[in-house]
Enzyme design. Structure first.
Site, short mmCIF file in Angstrom:
data_model
loop_
_atom_site.label_atom_id
_atom_site.label_comp_id
_atom_site.label_asym_id
_atom_site.label_seq_id
_atom_site.Cartn_x
_atom_site.Cartn_y
_atom_site.Cartn_z
CD GLN A 1 41.75 -5.18 -16.46
OE1 GLN A 1 41.33 -4.75 -17.47
NE2 GLN A 1 40.41 -7.09 -15.78
CE LYS B 1 22.96 -2.46 -8.32
NZ LYS B 1 22.46 -1.92 -7.37
CE LYS C 1 35.53 -2.54 -14.58
NZ LYS C 1 35.83 -2.50 -12.89
N PRO D 1 42.14 -10.15 0.53
CG PRO D 1 43.30 -9.63 2.44
CD PRO D 1 42.88 -10.44 0.32
N GLY E 1 39.33 -0.80 -10.40
CA GLY E 1 38.89 -2.00 -10.91
C GLY E 1 37.86 -2.24 -9.82
CG ASP E 2 37.73 -5.14 -8.11
OD1 ASP E 2 37.23 -6.06 -9.23
OD2 ASP E 2 38.23 -5.49 -7.44
N GLY F 1 36.77 -9.72 -12.97
CA GLY F 1 35.46 -10.41 -12.60
C GLY F 1 34.58 -9.25 -11.86
CG HIS F 2 33.08 -7.19 -14.70
ND1 HIS F 2 32.94 -6.79 -15.47
CD2 HIS F 2 34.15 -6.71 -14.30
CE1 HIS F 2 34.47 -6.00 -16.26
NE2 HIS F 2 34.64 -5.89 -15.05
P1 GDP Z 1 33.23 -4.64 -10.93
O1 GDP Z 1 34.50 -5.73 -11.54
O2 GDP Z 1 33.94 -3.38 -11.59
O3 GDP Z 1 32.37 -5.78 -11.63
O4 GDP Z 1 33.02 -4.90 -9.76
P2 GDP Z 1 33.02 -6.20 -8.96
O5 GDP Z 1 32.34 -7.04 -9.18
O6 GDP Z 1 34.54 -7.39 -8.86
O7 GDP Z 1 33.26 -5.61 -7.00
C1 GDP Z 1 32.20 -5.26 -7.38
C2 GDP Z 1 31.24 -5.63 -5.65
O8 GDP Z 1 30.14 -5.22 -4.87
C3 GDP Z 1 30.96 -7.30 -6.04
O9 GDP Z 1 30.82 -7.93 -5.02
C4 GDP Z 1 29.42 -6.71 -6.51
O10 GDP Z 1 27.99 -7.11 -6.05
C5 GDP Z 1 28.94 -5.80 -4.98
N1 GDP Z 1 28.27 -4.14 -5.40
C6 GDP Z 1 28.09 -3.59 -6.57
N2 GDP Z 1 26.99 -2.51 -6.48
C7 GDP Z 1 27.06 -2.67 -4.68
C8 GDP Z 1 26.32 -2.13 -3.84
O11 GDP Z 1 26.00 -0.46 -4.40
N3 GDP Z 1 26.23 -1.95 -2.54
C9 GDP Z 1 26.61 -2.64 -1.72
N4 GDP Z 1 26.78 -3.37 -1.02
N5 GDP Z 1 27.57 -4.28 -2.95
C10 GDP Z 1 27.29 -3.99 -4.62
P1 IMO Z 2 37.46 -5.58 -12.96
O1 IMO Z 2 37.46 -5.88 -14.21
C1 IMO Z 2 40.69 -5.29 -10.02
C2 IMO Z 2 44.96 -5.49 -10.56
C3 IMO Z 2 45.97 -6.69 -9.93
C4 IMO Z 2 46.92 -5.87 -10.14
C5 IMO Z 2 47.26 -5.59 -11.92
C6 IMO Z 2 47.69 -6.52 -12.63
O2 IMO Z 2 37.26 -7.03 -11.71
O3 IMO Z 2 37.41 -4.74 -12.39
P2 IMO Z 2 46.91 -8.12 -14.47
O4 IMO Z 2 46.51 -10.00 -14.07
O5 IMO Z 2 46.24 -7.47 -15.06
O6 IMO Z 2 48.47 -8.12 -14.49
O7 IMO Z 2 46.80 -7.44 -12.75
O8 IMO Z 2 46.15 -4.98 -11.79
N1 IMO Z 2 43.44 -5.94 -11.36
C7 IMO Z 2 42.48 -5.91 -10.76
N2 IMO Z 2 42.24 -5.08 -10.21
N3 IMO Z 2 39.45 -5.33 -10.84
C8 IMO Z 2 40.03 -6.03 -11.89
O9 IMO Z 2 39.31 -6.43 -12.72
C9 IMO Z 2 41.94 -5.93 -12.06
N4 IMO Z 2 42.40 -6.76 -13.41
C10 IMO Z 2 43.50 -6.71 -12.54
O10 IMO Z 2 45.47 -6.70 -9.31
O11 IMO Z 2 47.35 -5.11 -9.26
MG MG Z 3 35.92 -7.12 -10.29
#
Ligand code: GDP
Ligand code: IMO
Ligand code: MG
Length: 424
Positions: free
Chosen positions: A224, A19, A17, A304, A13-14, A41-42
């Protein structure tokens, strides 16, 4: 007849996506979420503003794009209302551009309580859930007890709600020392239900299949990541939905023959939030450096994120499960300052070299085997073309393409929409 393209995360995850969906949205008529809920959290960044979406698809800021919350998604009316309120300042035509499946399941306040109680009871072996009620809601879905968006329009909704809450109260009794006050939580829930009623709800499977017939372009937005998938992730440290390409079929009502391109996205390194195995995790100052450079703190919970090097066996597995046809490498700029970048090519388990993820990775001692790549030591955040990228970054991309056997078509060098380079 068009097909549904899919964009999803290949790690935990994170990956970024939100972006990339935002960047790709001008190419699509429809963006559709197919699973997960407000555990996601996107993040999107453009015009100097940062937005975090939880349930609403990442195409919402483009007025010509339709955004569908599919049947596979679980919706918390309270969080949904907050998301809508946060968007109010942008004057978006939400009633026209946001469509919600009648078959999406509802997260009740008691689902959140059950999530918290279950995690508390697990103690040290907790999943590290986001505590948004995801697990209990999907349990009620598969247990055939759930409430769906379409139910809110029926005269018996309150009765069904009360019956489910009674059931949950019975379950909560089993968690000793867990106290709660449902009455305190209910007003916000029913306010959220009223808001949902005022939005546009549809039978999204018909809508999407009709849109395909009309040749509309559709992108399914994963939440995720593959290693959090309920079947193929690092079970039990996973979420409760199918986060993989197959989840698009069940979460939107799209037949497997109607899946088009599958874009798999990954970070130039690796992170995980919550508990569970993470073979390449760094517990040293290099891990801290990645966390600080990458701002690796959860978009939903602020926790973190655990950081480590890229893991090729895990990525190859994720590419296989999803049938990824192209890749996007995210956050390569985070490695701009590193002399050396490491890539895990294998693991040593019980003295043997292994190049795939074994059945149960929870209790095994992993020793990752790394190859070292020379860093580019250049600020890449201002680049406007991949052709101008430092040679070492190009070499890193070629090295990964050779091992992953799928083209890396996009390289992201910063959080802003504009910091996106096309490689192909
Ligand atoms: P998602 O859950 O896959 O949509 O990703 P998140 O938004 O949770 O986490 C990605 C984080 O990295 C966010 O704070 C974005 O703004 C940031 N981000 C995305 N692409 C880049 C990149 O290429 N470089 C940097 N430095 N940050 C990025
Ligand atoms: P995005 O879409 C990162 C993780 C949680 C935990 C496990 C189960 O932003 O990439 P849950 O609340 O689903 O029962 O938690 O999955 N988790 C994520 N980790 N990005 C996410 O979503 C996540 N959604 C759930 O931290 O380990
Ligand atoms: Mg996220």
């Amino acid at each position: 007849m068009s097909k549904v393209d899919v964009l999803l995360g290949l790690q935990w995850g994170d990956e970024g996506k939100g972006k990339i969906v935002d960047v790709l949205t001008p190419k699509y008529d429809i963006i559709a979420r197919f699973q997960g809920g407000p555990n996601a959290g996107h993040t999107l960044e453009f015009d100097g503003i940062k937005h975090v979406l939880h349930t609403i698809p990442s195409g919402i800021f483009r007025k010509d794009t339709l955004n569908i919350v599919g049947n596979g998604v679980v919706i918390d009316p309270v969080i949904f209302q907050k998301e809508i309120e946060n968007l109010a300042q942008f004057n978006l035509p939400i009633k026209e551009t946001l469509l919600i499946s009648n078959k999406a399941h509802l997260i009740l306040p008691t689902h959140r309580l059950l999530d918290a109680a279950s995690e508390q009871a697990k103690g040290k072996s907790k999943i590290g859930s986001t505590l948004k009620g995801i697990g209990p809601t999907y349990m009620d879905k598969t247990g055939r007890n759930g409430l769906r968006v379409g139910d809110i329009f029926t005269s018996t909704f309150k009765e069904k709600y009360n019956a489910l809450v009674e059931k949950h109260k019975g379950m909560l009794k089993h968690y000793e020392g867990f106290s709660y006050d449902i009455q305190e939580l209910e007003p916000a829930f029913f306010e959220g239900i009223d808001l949902l009623k005022s939005l546009t709800t549809i039978d999204s499977e018909h809508f999407i299949n009709q849109a395909m017939k009309e040749g509309k372009t559709i992108l399914a937005e994963g939440a995720q990541g593959t290693l959090l998938d309920i079947d193929f992730g690092s079970y039990p440290f996973v979420t409760s939905s199918n986060t993989i390409t197959a989840g698009t079929c069940t979460g939107l009502g799209v037949a497997p023959t109607k899946i088009g391109d599958v874009v798999g996205i990954f970070k130039a390194y690796c992170t995980r939030v919550g508990s569970g195995p993470f073979p390449t995790e760094l517990h040293d100052e290099v891990g801290d450096e990645i966390r600080n450079a990458g701002g690796e703190f959860g978009a939903t919970t602020g926790r973190p994120r655990r950081c480590g090097w890229i893991d090729l066996p895990a990525l190859k597995y994720a590419i296989m499960i999803n049938g990824a046809s192209e890749l996007s490498m995210m956050k390569s700029d985070v490695l701009d300052g590193f002399d050396e970048i490491k890539v895990c090519t294998h693991y040593i388990i019980d003295g043997k070299k292994v190049d795939y993820l074994p059945f149960d990775i929870t209790d095994i001692e992993f020793k990752p085997v790394y190859e070292s790549i020379k860093g580019w030591k250049t600020d890449t955040t201002q680049l406007t073309s991949f052709a101008d990228a430092p040679q070492e970054l190009k070499d890193y991309v070629s090295y990964l393409e050779k091992h992953l056997e799928v083209p890396i078509e996009t390289v992201s060098v910063g959080p802003d929409r504009s910091q996106t380079l096309k490689n192909k």
